[in-house]
Design a protein around this motif. Structure first.
Motif, short mmCIF file in Angstrom:
data_model
loop_
_atom_site.label_atom_id
_atom_site.label_comp_id
_atom_site.label_asym_id
_atom_site.label_seq_id
_atom_site.Cartn_x
_atom_site.Cartn_y
_atom_site.Cartn_z
N ALA A 191 0.82 -1.21 0.00
CA ALA A 191 0.00 0.00 0.00
C ALA A 191 0.86 1.26 0.00
CB ALA A 191 -0.93 0.00 1.21
N GLY A 192 0.24 2.35 -0.46
CA GLY A 192 0.84 3.67 -0.40
C GLY A 192 2.17 3.75 -1.13
N ASP A 193 3.13 4.45 -0.52
CA ASP A 193 4.43 4.63 -1.17
C ASP A 193 5.22 3.33 -1.28
OD1 ASP A 193 3.90 7.29 -1.54
OD2 ASP A 193 5.05 7.98 0.21
N ASP A 194 4.81 2.31 -0.53
CA ASP A 194 5.46 1.00 -0.69
C ASP A 194 5.25 0.46 -2.10
OD1 ASP A 194 6.33 1.08 1.91
OD2 ASP A 194 4.77 -0.24 2.70
N LEU A 195 4.20 0.92 -2.77
CA LEU A 195 3.99 0.52 -4.16
C LEU A 195 5.15 0.98 -5.05
CD1 LEU A 195 0.19 1.35 -4.45
CD2 LEU A 195 1.18 -0.94 -4.68
N LEU A 196 5.66 2.17 -4.78
CA LEU A 196 6.80 2.66 -5.56
C LEU A 196 8.04 1.84 -5.27
CD1 LEU A 196 6.25 6.53 -5.22
CD2 LEU A 196 5.78 5.08 -7.21
N ALA A 197 8.27 1.55 -3.99
CA ALA A 197 9.44 0.75 -3.63
C ALA A 197 9.37 -0.64 -4.23
CB ALA A 197 9.55 0.67 -2.11
N ALA A 198 8.16 -1.17 -4.39
CA ALA A 198 7.97 -2.52 -4.94
C ALA A 198 7.80 -2.51 -6.45
CB ALA A 198 6.76 -3.17 -4.28
N ASN A 199 7.91 -1.34 -7.07
CA ASN A 199 7.85 -1.18 -8.53
C ASN A 199 6.44 -1.42 -9.09
OD1 ASN A 199 8.76 -0.58 -11.12
ND2 ASN A 199 9.46 -2.67 -11.53
N PHE A 200 5.48 -0.69 -8.55
CA PHE A 200 4.13 -0.64 -9.11
C PHE A 200 3.76 0.84 -9.34
CE2 PHE A 200 4.14 -4.52 -6.46
CZ PHE A 200 3.91 -5.46 -7.45
N PRO A 201 4.48 1.52 -10.22
CA PRO A 201 4.30 2.97 -10.36
C PRO A 201 2.95 3.37 -10.93
CG PRO A 201 5.82 2.14 -12.01
CD PRO A 201 5.58 1.02 -11.07
N LEU A 202 2.37 2.55 -11.81
CA LEU A 202 1.08 2.93 -12.40
C LEU A 202 -0.04 2.81 -11.37
CD1 LEU A 202 1.37 1.26 -15.93
CD2 LEU A 202 1.43 3.71 -15.39
N ILE A 203 -0.03 1.78 -10.56
CA ILE A 203 -1.05 1.66 -9.51
C ILE A 203 -0.94 2.84 -8.56
CG2 ILE A 203 -1.87 0.24 -7.58
CD1 ILE A 203 -0.80 -2.22 -9.06
N HIS A 204 0.27 3.18 -8.18
CA HIS A 204 0.47 4.31 -7.27
C HIS A 204 -0.01 5.62 -7.89
CE1 HIS A 204 2.78 7.58 -5.29
NE2 HIS A 204 2.62 6.83 -4.20
N ALA A 205 0.31 5.84 -9.16
CA ALA A 205 -0.05 7.10 -9.81
C ALA A 205 -1.56 7.29 -9.85
CB ALA A 205 0.53 7.15 -11.21
N VAL A 206 -2.30 6.24 -10.19
CA VAL A 206 -3.75 6.37 -10.30
C VAL A 206 -4.38 6.63 -8.94
CG1 VAL A 206 -5.88 5.13 -10.87
CG2 VAL A 206 -3.90 4.95 -12.38
N GLY A 207 -3.88 6.01 -7.89
CA GLY A 207 -4.55 6.10 -6.60
C GLY A 207 -4.00 7.12 -5.63
N ARG A 208 -2.93 7.82 -5.97
CA ARG A 208 -2.25 8.67 -4.99
C ARG A 208 -3.05 9.91 -4.59
NH1 ARG A 208 2.17 10.40 -9.56
NH2 ARG A 208 1.09 12.28 -10.32
N ALA A 209 -4.03 10.33 -5.41
CA ALA A 209 -4.80 11.54 -5.09
C ALA A 209 -5.86 11.29 -4.03
CB ALA A 209 -5.46 12.08 -6.36
N SER A 210 -6.16 10.05 -3.74
CA SER A 210 -7.23 9.72 -2.79
C SER A 210 -6.74 9.84 -1.35
CB SER A 210 -7.73 8.30 -3.04
OG SER A 210 -8.65 7.90 -2.05
N ALA A 211 -7.69 10.13 -0.44
CA ALA A 211 -7.38 10.13 0.98
C ALA A 211 -7.10 8.72 1.49
CB ALA A 211 -8.54 10.74 1.77
N THR A 212 -7.55 7.71 0.75
CA THR A 212 -7.28 6.32 1.09
C THR A 212 -6.21 5.79 0.15
OG1 THR A 212 -9.59 6.02 1.75
CG2 THR A 212 -8.29 4.03 1.41
N ALA A 213 -5.13 5.30 0.70
CA ALA A 213 -3.97 4.92 -0.10
C ALA A 213 -4.30 3.80 -1.07
CB ALA A 213 -2.83 4.49 0.82
N PRO A 214 -3.71 3.84 -2.25
CA PRO A 214 -3.86 2.72 -3.19
C PRO A 214 -3.13 1.50 -2.65
CG PRO A 214 -2.19 4.24 -3.99
CD PRO A 214 -2.81 4.89 -2.78
N ARG A 215 -3.51 0.33 -3.16
CA ARG A 215 -2.85 -0.90 -2.69
C ARG A 215 -3.00 -2.00 -3.73
NH1 ARG A 215 -5.32 -0.45 2.66
NH2 ARG A 215 -5.28 1.70 1.92
N LEU A 216 -2.11 -2.98 -3.62
CA LEU A 216 -2.20 -4.18 -4.43
C LEU A 216 -2.46 -5.35 -3.50
CD1 LEU A 216 -1.95 -5.65 -7.17
CD2 LEU A 216 0.48 -5.97 -6.66
N ILE A 217 -3.61 -5.99 -3.70
CA ILE A 217 -4.03 -7.14 -2.90
C ILE A 217 -3.50 -8.40 -3.59
CG2 ILE A 217 -6.04 -8.44 -2.12
CD1 ILE A 217 -7.56 -5.66 -2.38
#
Length: 468
Positions: A191-217
């Motif tokens: 979740a959150g900025d951990d997506l960038l560290a784990a190399n999921f930049p597109l998921i992070h970019a789409v969800g970063r504007a929300s008050a609820t962090a993006p995540r990969l389940i």
């Protein structure tokens, strides 16, 4: 076992008799004279046209109670009979126990499933009394299987019907976690900025504007030596369109934009519950496409997990972006099969309407199996082509690829061609679903629907079998 199923074959039950033009005279002849006169008075005895499919006659017995129910169904000459027509009955029959008669043995499983699916109600926010018409399980129908199917569909429908204020990316992850825990599967989330560290930049970019962090389940289950199958579901819990904001009318149903995730999770529940012999992985990129100073923008160029640079042509085409990173991860393990579900394009609805989702695959044998299975289980789909000449519509002058086409044509096809770039040659099936029933039909109430879930479950079960 589903609570509306009665497993005692000797239970005292009211008969529901299927009536067609062919058997109408015989059905009438078998009735007691008062019931026959009652039916004739209501038009059942009229010669000529077949009885209107879906019409119900409640006929009294000698004491004035319901003695028998007659239910008009399509005859063999109907061009496309509705296997789920019996799904109308739970909503119109009074409380009681019923049994089916006059239904062909081959049609009974669909009729029973339709009964259970037609009894579904979404009552989280408003009292909606559940139907209480119970059904005696007919001989030869697997009660555990139809109960399993009904439960998974209800699970997926509930997810789609829940509004975004109660089903954001975190709550969607919670539902997936509960599913994994219930079946002893492994669960992880990034979740959150951990997506960038784990190399999921597109998921992070789409969800970063929300008050609820993006995540990969990420859910995994199954034995190491079983064939590996990965399901991917688009989990956009609400889609404003981002900076390319949708008009208000187009946002009204955007709680359903996680319908792909619901379909994937419903399929996973079925596979796990039936112990289908697959080493299952389920990936759900869960995001809200919101608007803030952190929103990604048209014209941005964002790297992807696969290494392709992606030019953003329209922020309202966010689903394919989050799927791209998830599909790239799925392909890295070289599974035997990747299946993704996504409420991806309006173009698919323009082409085929809300009830017939298109699907895409390069494998002709797989396509034939899917089409046949969808028809057999009444979860229909229609293959559209991954037309290579349209690949050029995704060209970018400044990046490896643009994620939307340069014109308004073939929107569903070009979206599928974009996704194909990230599957690295692994056999892949993409379903562009609507995830919603806009007008109620028997067995399919208005609201969320997990299109493709029953199809893929039946297909994989037939393909790989179940563990003893």
């Amino acid at each position: 076992m589903h609570p509306l199923l009665v497993t005692d074959p000797s239970a005292n039950a009211i008969t529901v008799h299927a009536v067609t033009a062919a058997n109408r005279a015989a059905v009438l002849e078998a009735l007691d004279p008062p019931a026959r006169r009652f039916a004739v008075a209501q038009g059942l005895g009229s010669e000529g046209d077949a009885p209107e499919a879906g019409k119900v006659w409640l006929l009294p017995d000698a004491e004035g109670n319901i003695g028998i129910v007659l239910f008009a169904v399509e005859g063999e000459s109907a061009r496309r009979p509705d296997p789920f027509l019996f799904g109308k009955l739970p909503g119109v029959l009074p409380e009681g126990i019923y049994r089916l008669a006059g239904v062909a043995a081959a049609a009974l499983p669909a009729a029973v499933l339709a009964w259970l699916l037609g009894a579904y109600r979404f009552a989280r926010y408003k009292d909606s009394p559940a139907p209480k018409a119970r059904l005696v399980l007919p001989d030869g129908v697997d009660g555990e299987e139809v109960s399993r199917l009904a439960a998974a569909v209800a699970f997926g429908r509930d997810l789609i019907n829940t509004p975004a204020n109660d089903l954001g990316p975190d709550a969607l992850a919670g539902a997936a976690h509960a599913l994994a825990t219930r079946h002893g599967a492994r669960f992880a989330v990034t979740a959150g900025d951990d997506l960038l560290a784990a190399n999921f930049p597109l998921i992070h970019a789409v969800g970063r504007a929300s008050a609820t962090a993006p995540r990969l389940i990420d859910i995994t289950a199954g034995e190491p030596d079983w064939p590996k199958v990965t399901l991917v579901g688009k989990g956009v819990t609400f889609d404003t369109g981002g900076l390319d904001i949708k008009p208000s009318s187009a946002m009204l149903l955007m709680k359903k934009d996680m319908g792909g995730a619901a379909a994937a999770l419903a399929t996973a529940q079925l596979l796990l519950d039936a112990r289908v012999r697959v080493r299952l992985r389920v990936l759900v990129p869960a995001v809200e496409n919101a608007i803030s100073g952190a929103s990604f923008r048209p014209g941005d160029i964002i790297p992807s997990r696969k290494g392709l640079s992606v030019e953003i042509g329209n922020t309202d085409a966010e689903g394919r972006l989050v799927l791209a990173d998830a599909l790239a991860l799925a392909a890295e393990e070289q599974p035997e099969l990747i299946v993704d579900y996504a409420t991806l394009t309006g173009a698919a609805r323009v082409a085929l309407g809300p009830d017939l989702p298109p699907f895409y695959t390069e494998d002709d044998a797989i396509a034939d199996e899917i089409a046949r299975t969808g028809e057999a289980v009444n979860d229909p789909v229609w293959r559209l082509p991954l037309w290579p000449p349209y690949d050029g519509m995704l060209a970018s002058k400044v990046a490896d690829i643009n994620h939307v086409s340069s014109g308004g044509f073939a929107g569903s096809i070009t979206a599928a061609l974009f996704l194909r770039r990230f599957t690295q040659g692994v056999p892949h099936v993409h379903f562009d679903i609507y995830g919603w029933t806009p007008a109620a039909k028997p067995g399919r109430p208005e609201g969320g629907e997990v299109q493709g879930a029953r199809l893929v479950y039946a297909w994989l079960k037939q393909r790989y079998g179940t563990a003893s």
